[in-house]
Design an enzyme around this catalytic site. Structure first.
Site, short mmCIF file in Angstrom:
data_model
loop_
_atom_site.label_atom_id
_atom_site.label_comp_id
_atom_site.label_asym_id
_atom_site.label_seq_id
_atom_site.Cartn_x
_atom_site.Cartn_y
_atom_site.Cartn_z
N SER A 127 0.85 -1.19 0.00
CA SER A 127 0.00 0.00 0.00
C SER A 127 0.88 1.24 0.00
CB SER A 127 -0.90 0.01 1.23
OG SER A 127 -1.57 1.26 1.27
N HIS A 174 -0.79 -0.90 -4.52
CA HIS A 174 -2.13 -0.56 -4.01
C HIS A 174 -2.19 0.95 -3.76
CE1 HIS A 174 -5.93 -1.54 -1.94
NE2 HIS A 174 -5.56 -0.68 -1.00
N ASP A 223 -4.46 4.01 -2.45
CA ASP A 223 -5.64 4.35 -1.63
C ASP A 223 -6.13 5.75 -1.95
OD1 ASP A 223 -6.13 2.03 0.11
OD2 ASP A 223 -4.06 2.38 0.76
N MET A 256 -8.83 8.51 -1.24
CA MET A 256 -9.81 8.90 -0.22
C MET A 256 -10.29 10.32 -0.49
SD MET A 256 -7.94 7.49 3.22
CE MET A 256 -7.00 5.94 3.20
N HIS A 289 -8.01 1.64 -4.82
CA HIS A 289 -9.04 1.37 -3.81
C HIS A 289 -9.73 2.70 -3.51
CE1 HIS A 289 -9.78 0.18 0.71
NE2 HIS A 289 -10.91 0.29 0.03
N MET A 300 -11.98 4.91 -1.65
CA MET A 300 -12.73 5.17 -0.42
C MET A 300 -13.37 6.54 -0.57
SD MET A 300 -9.94 3.49 2.09
CE MET A 300 -8.72 3.57 0.79
N MET A 303 -12.26 -5.60 3.77
CA MET A 303 -11.48 -4.74 4.66
C MET A 303 -11.28 -5.43 6.00
SD MET A 303 -10.49 -1.98 3.14
CE MET A 303 -9.81 -1.15 4.58
N ASP A 346 -7.14 -6.21 3.26
CA ASP A 346 -6.49 -4.91 3.35
C ASP A 346 -6.63 -4.36 4.77
OD1 ASP A 346 -5.49 -2.37 2.93
OD2 ASP A 346 -7.08 -1.71 1.57
C1 DX5 Z 1 -6.73 1.76 4.84
C2 DX5 Z 1 -6.19 1.45 3.48
C3 DX5 Z 1 -5.11 0.46 3.47
C4 DX5 Z 1 -3.90 0.83 4.30
C5 DX5 Z 1 -3.30 -0.45 4.82
O1 DX5 Z 1 -7.91 2.45 4.73
O2 DX5 Z 1 -7.22 0.95 2.64
O3 DX5 Z 1 -4.73 0.10 2.16
O4 DX5 Z 1 -2.94 1.56 3.62
O5 DX5 Z 1 -2.23 -0.14 5.65
P1 DX5 Z 1 -1.66 -1.17 6.72
O6 DX5 Z 1 -1.15 -2.36 5.99
O7 DX5 Z 1 -0.61 -0.39 7.40
O8 DX5 Z 1 -2.81 -1.55 7.64
ZN ZN Z 2 -6.64 0.10 0.68
#
Ligand code: DX5
Ligand code: ZN
Length: 225
Positions: free
Chosen positions: A10, A35, A37, A39, A68, A70, A143, A177
């Protein structure tokens, strides 16, 4: 025969000021996917990156960018992310109950791979129609922490959902994740997860290649059992 292991660091845990070199470092250390993220500060109480950053990173790598989303309005992101060079587009089921068919169709028509994610409190039954429909997603992201931040503690109670999915869909890509690392991978892999996102465990290690290899071996060994 199982589904292929995909290890996806990530990039949320990377040094954003050096994103391209961080990506290259992960790929050299054995990552399959990166990956990303995305948001919006609304669906989750955090703000990260969007299409402009994906576009910048795309100029430096041909790697599979596992996005991903969010965000509250994933439909608004399809076009910009496709143009930016995203590979996978995984949206949350909690915000897509009314328009998931249109969403999946648009994602596919733009050449991206559709996936659906669900929060720890969302029942697994909610994604069944998205996996089984004529127009369907290719991956389910379970998740294993509340979305929004890296570095949280893995929630083992989410594994029932992974087991249910794997039993029902033997060849589906199932991603986990949140809180994944050497100490939690075995429970996730034996439940049936094959796509593994890991942020802090990989970036926090002095030897990311070793962590990536431990994650991969666990998925591969679980599938032999
Ligand atoms: C959280 C993200 C994850 C996050 C995971 O909302 O979707 O992808 O980066 O990080 P770790 O592996 O540190 O939990
Ligand atoms: Zn994620």
């Amino acid at each position: 025969m199982g589904v292929a292991a995909k290890i996806a660091p990530s990039m949320l845990s990377s040094d954003f000021a050096n994103l391209a070199s961080e990506a290259h470092r992960m790929l050299k250390d054995g990552a399959d996917w990166l990956h990303m993220d995305i948001m919006d500060g609304h669906f989750v109480p955090n703000l990260t990156l969007g299409a402009p950053v994906i576009q910048s990173l795309r100029k430096h790598t041909e790697a599979y960018l596992d996005c991903h989303l969010m965000v509250t309005n994933p439909l608004d992101y399809v076009e910009p992310l496709a143009k930016a060079g995203a590979s996978g587009f995984t949206f949350h089921v909690e915000v897509s109950k009314d328009n998931w068919q249109e969403l999946v169709q648009r994602i596919k028509s733009k050449g991206m791979t559709p996936g659906v994610a669900l929060k720890p409190g969302t029942p697994i039954e909610e994604v069944f129609p998205l996996v089984e429909g004529e127009i369907h997603v290719d991956m389910v992201l379970v998740m294993t922490v509340e979305p929004g931040f890296g570095g949280q503690k893995f929630m083992p109670e989410t594994m029932d959902k992974v087991r249910t999915l794997r039993k029902k869909y033997p060849s589906l890509d199932i991603e986990v994740d949140g809180g994944l690392g050497p100490s939690t991978i075995d429970i996730a892999a034996s439940a049936g997860a094959n796509c593994i996102v890991a942020g802090s465990s990989v970036f926090g290690s002095p030897e990311p290649a070793k962590v990536i290899s431990v994650l991969r071996t666990s998925v591969e060994e679980s599938q032999k059992k």
